[in-house]
Design a protein around this motif. Sequence first.
Motif, short mmCIF file in Angstrom:
data_model
loop_
_atom_site.label_atom_id
_atom_site.label_comp_id
_atom_site.label_asym_id
_atom_site.label_seq_id
_atom_site.Cartn_x
_atom_site.Cartn_y
_atom_site.Cartn_z
N ILE A 58 6.26 -7.80 14.18
CA ILE A 58 5.51 -7.30 13.03
C ILE A 58 6.41 -6.36 12.24
CG2 ILE A 58 3.50 -5.99 12.26
CD1 ILE A 58 2.38 -6.75 15.19
N THR A 59 6.65 -6.70 10.99
CA THR A 59 7.44 -5.83 10.13
C THR A 59 6.63 -5.47 8.91
OG1 THR A 59 9.60 -5.55 9.07
CG2 THR A 59 8.56 -7.72 8.86
N SER A 60 7.25 -4.84 7.93
CA SER A 60 6.52 -4.43 6.73
C SER A 60 7.47 -4.26 5.56
CB SER A 60 5.80 -3.09 6.97
OG SER A 60 6.73 -2.01 6.94
N VAL A 61 6.90 -4.21 4.38
CA VAL A 61 7.63 -3.71 3.23
C VAL A 61 7.75 -2.20 3.38
CG1 VAL A 61 6.92 -5.54 1.64
CG2 VAL A 61 5.45 -3.55 1.98
N ASP A 62 8.66 -1.58 2.63
CA ASP A 62 8.68 -0.12 2.58
C ASP A 62 7.49 0.34 1.75
OD1 ASP A 62 11.18 1.27 3.78
OD2 ASP A 62 12.00 -0.52 2.83
N ARG A 63 6.77 1.33 2.27
CA ARG A 63 5.63 1.88 1.54
C ARG A 63 5.82 3.39 1.39
NH1 ARG A 63 0.98 -1.24 0.54
NH2 ARG A 63 0.47 0.64 -0.63
N ASP A 64 6.81 3.76 0.57
CA ASP A 64 7.09 5.17 0.34
C ASP A 64 5.97 5.85 -0.44
OD1 ASP A 64 9.54 4.96 1.65
OD2 ASP A 64 10.62 4.45 -0.19
N ASP A 65 5.02 5.05 -0.96
CA ASP A 65 3.88 5.62 -1.69
C ASP A 65 2.83 6.19 -0.76
OD1 ASP A 65 3.54 2.85 -0.90
OD2 ASP A 65 1.63 2.88 -1.97
N LEU A 66 2.88 5.84 0.53
CA LEU A 66 1.89 6.32 1.50
C LEU A 66 2.40 7.59 2.20
CD1 LEU A 66 0.97 2.88 3.11
CD2 LEU A 66 -0.30 4.13 1.33
N PRO A 67 1.52 8.55 2.49
CA PRO A 67 1.95 9.82 3.10
C PRO A 67 2.73 9.64 4.39
CG PRO A 67 -0.31 10.00 2.33
CD PRO A 67 0.08 8.55 2.18
N ASP A 68 2.34 8.66 5.22
CA ASP A 68 3.05 8.45 6.49
C ASP A 68 3.89 7.18 6.46
OD1 ASP A 68 1.16 6.45 6.63
OD2 ASP A 68 0.35 7.01 8.59
N GLY A 69 4.11 6.64 5.26
CA GLY A 69 4.93 5.44 5.14
C GLY A 69 4.30 4.19 5.72
N GLY A 70 3.03 4.29 6.08
CA GLY A 70 2.34 3.15 6.69
C GLY A 70 2.33 3.16 8.20
N ALA A 71 2.75 4.26 8.81
CA ALA A 71 2.82 4.34 10.27
C ALA A 71 1.45 4.14 10.93
CB ALA A 71 3.41 5.68 10.70
N SER A 72 0.41 4.72 10.35
CA SER A 72 -0.93 4.58 10.92
C SER A 72 -1.40 3.13 10.87
CB SER A 72 -1.92 5.47 10.16
OG SER A 72 -1.57 6.83 10.27
N HIS A 73 -1.02 2.42 9.82
CA HIS A 73 -1.39 1.01 9.69
C HIS A 73 -0.66 0.18 10.75
CE1 HIS A 73 -3.39 -2.13 7.37
NE2 HIS A 73 -2.29 -2.86 7.45
N PHE A 74 0.62 0.48 10.96
CA PHE A 74 1.37 -0.17 12.04
C PHE A 74 0.64 0.02 13.36
CE2 PHE A 74 5.52 -0.71 9.82
CZ PHE A 74 5.94 -1.88 10.42
N ALA A 75 0.25 1.26 13.64
CA ALA A 75 -0.42 1.58 14.91
C ALA A 75 -1.72 0.80 15.07
CB ALA A 75 -0.68 3.08 15.01
N GLU A 76 -2.48 0.66 14.00
CA GLU A 76 -3.74 -0.06 14.04
C GLU A 76 -3.51 -1.55 14.30
OE1 GLU A 76 -7.84 -0.48 14.15
OE2 GLU A 76 -6.58 1.33 14.21
N VAL A 77 -2.45 -2.10 13.69
CA VAL A 77 -2.12 -3.51 13.93
C VAL A 77 -1.75 -3.72 15.40
CG1 VAL A 77 -0.49 -5.36 13.42
CG2 VAL A 77 -1.41 -3.96 11.56
N ILE A 78 -0.92 -2.85 15.93
CA ILE A 78 -0.53 -2.95 17.34
C ILE A 78 -1.76 -2.90 18.24
CG2 ILE A 78 0.75 -1.83 19.22
CD1 ILE A 78 2.66 -0.73 17.00
N LYS A 79 -2.66 -1.96 17.94
CA LYS A 79 -3.89 -1.81 18.73
C LYS A 79 -4.72 -3.08 18.72
CE LYS A 79 -8.25 0.78 18.73
NZ LYS A 79 -9.06 1.80 17.99
N LYS A 80 -4.94 -3.65 17.54
CA LYS A 80 -5.77 -4.85 17.42
C LYS A 80 -5.12 -6.06 18.09
CE LYS A 80 -9.30 -3.29 15.11
NZ LYS A 80 -10.67 -3.28 15.70
N ASP A 85 12.35 3.23 7.63
CA ASP A 85 12.85 4.53 8.12
C ASP A 85 11.85 5.67 7.93
OD1 ASP A 85 12.98 5.23 5.41
OD2 ASP A 85 15.15 4.99 5.27
N PHE A 86 10.69 5.39 7.29
CA PHE A 86 9.66 6.40 7.04
C PHE A 86 10.23 7.64 6.36
CE2 PHE A 86 7.81 4.33 11.00
CZ PHE A 86 6.88 3.58 10.31
N LYS A 87 11.34 7.45 5.64
CA LYS A 87 12.03 8.54 4.93
C LYS A 87 12.41 9.66 5.90
CE LYS A 87 10.90 9.39 0.63
NZ LYS A 87 10.11 9.75 -0.60
#
Length: 280
Positions: A94-116, A132-134
């Motif tokens: 599971i990868t992603s685009v860079d989401r520098d617009d999000l406060p955590d760079g999308g880390a919480s979304h990654f975690a939710e995907v892993i959980k599901k 790199d989550f900046k």
Amino acid sequence: MKPKVKSPLIPEVFQIKKLLRSLNLHTVCEEANCPNIGDCFSRKTATFMIMGDVCTRNCPYCNVNHGKPNPLDPNEPENIATAVKKLGLKHVVITSVDRDDLPDGGASHFAEVIKKVRELNPNTTVEVLIPDFKGNLDALKIVVEANPDVINHNIETVKELYRKVRPQGNYERSLNIIKAVKKLNGNIVTKSGFMVGLGETKEQIVQLLIDLKESDCEVVTIGQYLQPSKNHLPVEKYYTEEEFKEFESIGYRIGFKEVFSGILVRSSFHAGEVFEKVKS
């Protein structure tokens, strides 16, 4: 010489594309125009790309769309898990685009995907290929605490070419992300990958491998850069399979657990087989 690849027009390729569209999912295989898409799709494997198909960065080697992304899809974690189950995957990337617009760079979304994915597919091993989550280590910690089996962060190129190849990235920042994973959870396999053919020297490649190893990276992938279009960075050199074999030998001498090096190698190509070798 430039390698020639062709996506085979076989039923499995159309079947997986139909499944992805029905669940509103994206794959890096399609968005990045990966040369291995035919091979992977025919084996019913894919690297899922979460958080949309528009990246907030504009790296001159990458074929993924860039601009202003859409809001996150709250159904995406469940849909990814469903796709993994329908495909019967033993190992999912599971990868992603860079989401520098999000406060955590999308880390919480990654975690939710892993959980599901784990809830619906308890026997499937999970590999994430993260941005790199900046440099935000609190964001990285969110992903680590979701406990994927592998965390991959691609270094992409040698230090000397970062300004040209990854103008919005930072070489040391990427190395620090990899090193921090092991500090946070020593049981997670650390992985990185890079391209050659952008103008680097052999000495710079060797130094990159040394830097990765010193950053507690365990697995490394090395592949040939292929220009997605005339608007992207040109290929400066096409390496031979013999040269890739030499990089593999150097990597093993430096101390990596696994080195996957070849013309068409990409970071998630045959990722399940590579993971099994590391854990065996």
